[in-house]
Design an enzyme around this catalytic site. Structure first.
Site, PDB file in Angstrom:
ATOM      1  N   ARG A 120       1.760 -27.411  -2.959  1.00 48.54           N
ATOM      2  CA  ARG A 120       0.611 -26.548  -3.203  1.00 48.54           C
ATOM      3  C   ARG A 120       0.028 -26.875  -4.559  1.00 48.54           C
ATOM      4  NH1 ARG A 120       1.235 -20.133  -2.839  1.00 48.54           N
ATOM      5  NH2 ARG A 120       2.339 -20.553  -4.745  1.00 48.54           N
ATOM      6  N   ASP A 174      10.464 -19.481  -6.834  1.00 49.44           N
ATOM      7  CA  ASP A 174      10.082 -20.769  -6.257  1.00 49.44           C
ATOM      8  C   ASP A 174      11.253 -21.326  -5.450  1.00 49.44           C
ATOM      9  OD1 ASP A 174       7.997 -23.386  -7.242  1.00 49.44           O
ATOM     10  OD2 ASP A 174       9.764 -23.663  -5.980  1.00 49.44           O
ATOM     11  N   THR A 234      -5.585 -24.674  -7.188  1.00 51.47           N
ATOM     12  CA  THR A 234      -6.391 -24.227  -6.038  1.00 51.47           C
ATOM     13  C   THR A 234      -5.549 -23.500  -4.987  1.00 51.47           C
ATOM     14  OG1 THR A 234      -5.963 -26.256  -4.820  1.00 51.47           O
ATOM     15  CG2 THR A 234      -7.857 -26.267  -6.312  1.00 51.47           C
ATOM     16  N   ASP A 293      12.440 -24.976  -6.229  1.00 54.12           N
ATOM     17  CA  ASP A 293      13.144 -25.070  -7.509  1.00 54.12           C
ATOM     18  C   ASP A 293      14.543 -24.462  -7.422  1.00 54.12           C
ATOM     19  OD1 ASP A 293      11.186 -26.413  -8.847  1.00 54.12           O
ATOM     20  OD2 ASP A 293      10.291 -24.633  -9.750  1.00 54.12           O
TER      21      ASP A 293
HETATM   22  C1  PRP Z   1       6.178 -23.722  -1.384  1.00 55.08           C
HETATM   23  C2  PRP Z   1       6.820 -23.315  -0.074  1.00 55.08           C
HETATM   24  C3  PRP Z   1       5.721 -23.553   0.916  1.00 55.08           C
HETATM   25  C4  PRP Z   1       4.490 -23.193   0.128  1.00 55.08           C
HETATM   26  C5  PRP Z   1       4.057 -21.813   0.540  1.00 55.08           C
HETATM   27  O1  PRP Z   1       6.186 -25.076  -1.528  1.00 55.08           O
HETATM   28  O2  PRP Z   1       7.997 -24.008   0.200  1.00 55.08           O
HETATM   29  O3  PRP Z   1       5.651 -24.883   1.384  1.00 55.08           O
HETATM   30  O4  PRP Z   1       4.853 -23.194  -1.258  1.00 55.08           O
HETATM   31  O5  PRP Z   1       2.859 -21.483  -0.079  1.00 55.08           O
HETATM   32  P1  PRP Z   1       1.513 -21.267   0.732  1.00 55.08           P
HETATM   33  O6  PRP Z   1       1.853 -20.422   1.927  1.00 55.08           O
HETATM   34  O7  PRP Z   1       0.639 -20.540  -0.244  1.00 55.08           O
HETATM   35  O8  PRP Z   1       0.958 -22.588   1.103  1.00 55.08           O
HETATM   36  P2  PRP Z   1       5.662 -25.796  -2.880  1.00 55.08           P
HETATM   37  O9  PRP Z   1       4.212 -26.122  -2.753  1.00 55.08           O
HETATM   38  O10 PRP Z   1       6.053 -24.962  -4.067  1.00 55.08           O
HETATM   39  O11 PRP Z   1       6.417 -27.172  -2.861  1.00 55.08           O
HETATM   40  P3  PRP Z   1       7.995 -27.484  -3.001  1.00 55.08           P
HETATM   41  O12 PRP Z   1       8.680 -27.008  -1.751  1.00 55.08           O
HETATM   42  O13 PRP Z   1       8.021 -28.959  -3.144  1.00 55.08           O
HETATM   43  O14 PRP Z   1       8.503 -26.764  -4.226  1.00 55.08           O
HETATM   44  N1  URA Z   2       6.256 -20.817  -2.784  1.00 53.91           N
HETATM   45  C1  URA Z   2       7.444 -20.382  -3.250  1.00 53.91           C
HETATM   46  O1  URA Z   2       8.384 -21.155  -3.378  1.00 53.91           O
HETATM   47  N2  URA Z   2       7.555 -19.099  -3.574  1.00 53.91           N
HETATM   48  C2  URA Z   2       6.552 -18.218  -3.438  1.00 53.91           C
HETATM   49  O2  URA Z   2       6.727 -17.027  -3.746  1.00 53.91           O
HETATM   50  C3  URA Z   2       5.328 -18.688  -2.944  1.00 53.91           C
HETATM   51  C4  URA Z   2       5.205 -19.994  -2.616  1.00 53.91           C
END
Ligand code: PRP
Ligand code: URA
Length: 212
Positions: free
Chosen positions: A107, A203, A111, A206
């Site tokens: 994400r 997160d 944005t 993370d």
């Molecule tokens: C997180 C999560 C989803 C997304 C959800 O991933 O695992 O994929 O955010 O958010 P949304 O519904 O608003 O799209 P992130 O983009 O943080 O990537 P990561 O798993 O690599 O940390």
């Molecule tokens: N992605 C995450 O990992 N946590 C949140 O709360 C939202 C998006």
């Protein structure tokens, strides 16, 4: 929430208990990872409840009789990288023949729009039913993009499995993809200004990979 027939809230006591462990900011990487996997197993049990069965005749040491075994299409699971990877090990022991595709999305922090960076699907994905895995459904942008991506492979039947959802995420996915069943263990209150689920768990990527 509208469209409840497509939204399956899995509120089993074991899931609620394990979710408390994930939510706790004092839970470390090892426990977080293990509990994500355990939750995925429990959710998979429910999300596969409607799998079709067919009669099979089996000779036990005592008698021959007719029983039920799995029939219908084969399955694929598709974790959304990174955090969805944490759910794979919990699912595969329940459906060992499932193939695994991967979609890399992150994400954009400014944005909140999903950006795709990787994709690898099984060659026969069009002949499989797909369960998409991602612990978090926040704005729904990532899930909606992942679903569309898999639909582009001509997959007909897709389920989405998230551990925690925000109401906005569920509404977004349902609006974009009304055919998709959504399985969640909790629907939280809202999103904050950074698009994080409140109260959520932080997160997920993370916390699974220790990258904070
Ligand atoms: C997180 C999560 C989803 C997304 C959800 O991933 O695992 O994929 O955010 O958010 P949304 O519904 O608003 O799209 P992130 O983009 O943080 O990537 P990561 O798993 O690599 O940390
Ligand atoms: N992605 C995450 O990992 N946590 C949140 O709360 C939202 C998006």
């Amino acid at each position: 929430m509208e469209h409840m027939e497509k939204v399956h809230i899995l509120d089993h006591p074991l899931l609620q208990h394990k979710l408390c462990i994930l939510r706790d900011e004092n839970t470390g990487v090892k426990d977080f990872r293990e509990v994500v996997s355990e939750i995925a197993t429990l959710m998979c049990y429910e999300a596969t409840r409607d799998l079709p069965l067919a009669d099979v005749e089996i000779k036990t040491p005592v008698a021959t009789s007719t029983f039920k075994q799995l029939a219908g299409k084969k399955l694929a699971i598709v974790p959304v990288l990174r955090a969805g990877l944490g759910m794979v090990d919990g699912i595969l022991p329940l459906i060992p023949p499932a193939k695994v595709g991967h979609i890399g999305l992150y994400r954009d922090p400014a944005t909140l729009e999903p950006v795709e960076y990787y994709c690898k699907m099984p060659g026969d994905i069009a002949e499989r039913d797909v369960i998409i895995l991602d612990p978090m459904l926040a704005t729904g942008g990532s899930a909606s993009a992942a679903i569309q991506f898999i639909k582009n492979y001509d997959v007909k039947h897709i389920k989405l499995m998230n551990i925690i959802a925000a109401p906005q995420g569920i509404e977004r996915v349902h609006k974009d993809h009304p055919d998709v069943d959504i399985y969640v263990a909790a629907v939280d209150e809202k999103l904050n200004d950074h698009g994080y689920i409140v109260p959520g768990l932080g997160d997920a990527g993370d916390r699974i990979f220790g990258t904070k």
